[in-house]
Motif scaffolding. Structure first.
Motif, PDB file in Angstrom:
ATOM      1  N   MET A  56     -34.311 -38.677   9.067  1.00 37.12           N
ATOM      2  CA  MET A  56     -33.662 -37.407   9.230  1.00 37.12           C
ATOM      3  C   MET A  56     -33.894 -36.368   8.120  1.00 37.12           C
ATOM      4  N   LYS A  57     -34.336 -35.284   8.819  1.00 39.30           N
ATOM      5  CA  LYS A  57     -34.778 -34.224   7.696  1.00 39.30           C
ATOM      6  C   LYS A  57     -33.496 -33.404   7.194  1.00 39.30           C
ATOM      7  N   LYS A  58     -33.503 -33.160   5.640  1.00 36.30           N
ATOM      8  CA  LYS A  58     -32.207 -32.584   5.107  1.00 36.30           C
ATOM      9  C   LYS A  58     -32.399 -31.075   5.464  1.00 36.30           C
ATOM     10  N   SER A  59     -31.373 -30.617   5.570  1.00 34.61           N
ATOM     11  CA  SER A  59     -31.264 -28.942   5.821  1.00 34.61           C
ATOM     12  C   SER A  59     -31.863 -28.296   4.468  1.00 34.61           C
ATOM     13  N   LYS A  60     -32.227 -26.979   4.821  1.00 34.26           N
ATOM     14  CA  LYS A  60     -32.816 -26.454   3.551  1.00 34.26           C
ATOM     15  C   LYS A  60     -31.837 -26.239   2.463  1.00 34.26           C
ATOM     16  N   LYS A  61     -30.399 -25.904   2.951  1.00 37.06           N
ATOM     17  CA  LYS A  61     -29.648 -25.549   1.790  1.00 37.06           C
ATOM     18  C   LYS A  61     -29.369 -27.027   0.822  1.00 37.06           C
ATOM     19  N   VAL A  62     -29.259 -28.191   1.340  1.00 41.16           N
ATOM     20  CA  VAL A  62     -29.266 -29.672   0.868  1.00 41.16           C
ATOM     21  C   VAL A  62     -30.570 -29.951  -0.010  1.00 41.16           C
ATOM     22  N   ARG A  63     -31.639 -29.556   0.633  1.00 45.49           N
ATOM     23  CA  ARG A  63     -32.897 -29.793   0.005  1.00 45.49           C
ATOM     24  C   ARG A  63     -33.009 -28.974  -1.456  1.00 45.49           C
ATOM     25  N   GLN A  64     -32.741 -27.764  -1.159  1.00 50.73           N
ATOM     26  CA  GLN A  64     -32.962 -26.671  -2.373  1.00 50.73           C
ATOM     27  C   GLN A  64     -31.749 -27.214  -3.552  1.00 50.73           C
ATOM     28  N   GLU A  65     -30.571 -27.566  -3.169  1.00 51.38           N
ATOM     29  CA  GLU A  65     -29.706 -27.983  -4.303  1.00 51.38           C
ATOM     30  C   GLU A  65     -30.231 -29.465  -4.856  1.00 51.38           C
ATOM     31  N   GLU A  66     -30.733 -30.315  -4.001  1.00 44.47           N
ATOM     32  CA  GLU A  66     -31.395 -31.590  -4.546  1.00 44.47           C
ATOM     33  C   GLU A  66     -32.644 -31.359  -5.500  1.00 44.47           C
ATOM     34  N   LEU A  67     -33.422 -30.362  -4.858  1.00 42.99           N
ATOM     35  CA  LEU A  67     -34.676 -29.574  -5.795  1.00 42.99           C
ATOM     36  C   LEU A  67     -34.065 -29.302  -6.904  1.00 42.99           C
ATOM     37  N   LYS A  68     -33.245 -28.438  -6.916  1.00 43.08           N
ATOM     38  CA  LYS A  68     -32.764 -27.820  -8.403  1.00 43.08           C
ATOM     39  C   LYS A  68     -32.516 -28.886  -9.379  1.00 43.08           C
ATOM     40  N   THR A  69     -31.461 -30.058  -8.696  1.00 39.03           N
ATOM     41  CA  THR A  69     -30.982 -31.009  -9.704  1.00 39.03           C
ATOM     42  C   THR A  69     -32.211 -31.852 -10.344  1.00 39.03           C
ATOM     43  N   LYS A  70     -33.173 -32.049  -9.306  1.00 38.43           N
ATOM     44  CA  LYS A  70     -34.465 -32.916  -9.766  1.00 38.43           C
ATOM     45  C   LYS A  70     -35.380 -32.089 -10.783  1.00 38.43           C
ATOM     46  N   ILE A  71     -35.470 -30.961 -10.728  1.00 37.19           N
ATOM     47  CA  ILE A  71     -36.370 -30.096 -11.497  1.00 37.19           C
ATOM     48  C   ILE A  71     -35.382 -30.228 -12.952  1.00 37.19           C
TER      49      ILE A  71
END
Length: 193
Positions: free
Chosen positions: A1-16
């Motif tokens: 299941m794909k993540k919502s844009k908001k969740v993906r962006q939060e996880e992206l920021k954390t990852k970076i």
């Protein structure tokens, strides 16, 4: 299941935040989206591209650390530095680095990258290249990325520090040099003897 844009962006920021040197390609694989989606997410979040993140981290970490040479005077971008031990820099070959006729990098840029990295590696207020032996293995072309790796190899004649630098394009060695470095604290030590 794909993540919502908001969740993906939060996880992206954390990852970076945790791994600032991660590429857009690696992020795209991690999140199962296109590279373009990652770039758009970064833009919306105000996160700079990899090159700018590297420069920012290096400037913050090494402005206080590098003693012999200001970070902005090092040719290439420092991505790792342990004084009197090892260092790595990256130089992307752009049009201003090459001969216009054949798009081959001028040798003095490869030398300058290696030499400035050797100077920056020295844990002293003053470090100068006393002597060097260099070898160019193959021409470097426009658009290639040169990764220089410097390591301190001990003391040479007159107590000078020996630094080996090997430069690579895609894991192929293109330059090798041994730099004999004079350092100001070496003179102080000799005066005490």
């Amino acid at each position: 299941m794909k993540k919502s844009k908001k969740v993906r962006q939060e996880e992206l920021k954390t990852k970076i935040d945790h791994t600032p040197f991660i590429t857009d390609e690696e992020l795209a694989k991690t999140f199962g989206v296109s590279i373009q989606t990652i770039r758009l997410d970064r833009m919306e979040l105000g996160i700079p591209e990899l090159r700018e993140r590297i420069k920012s981290v290096a400037t913050q970490e090494w402005n206080e650390t590098v003693k012999a040479l200001p970070v902005e005077e090092i040719i290439g971008e420092v991505v790792d530095l342990e004084l009197d031990d090892r260092a790595i820099s990256i130089l992307d070959i752009r049009p201003e680095h090459v001969f216009s006729r054949n798009h081959i990098a001028r040798g003095h840029y490869l030398f300058a990258q290696a030499n400035s990295l050797a100077v920056a590696l020295i844990n002293d207020e003053l470090a100068l290249t006393a002597q060097s032996e260099i070898t160019f293995s193959r021409p470097v072309k426009l658009g290639e990325r040169v990764v220089a790796k410097a390591t301190v190899k001990g003391d040479g004649e007159k107590g000078r520090t020996l630094v080996n630098v090997h430069s690579y394009v895609d894991n192929e060695e293109v330059f090798a040099g041994t730099f004999e470095m004079y350092r100001s604290n070496q003179q102080k030590e000799m005066d005490r003897e």
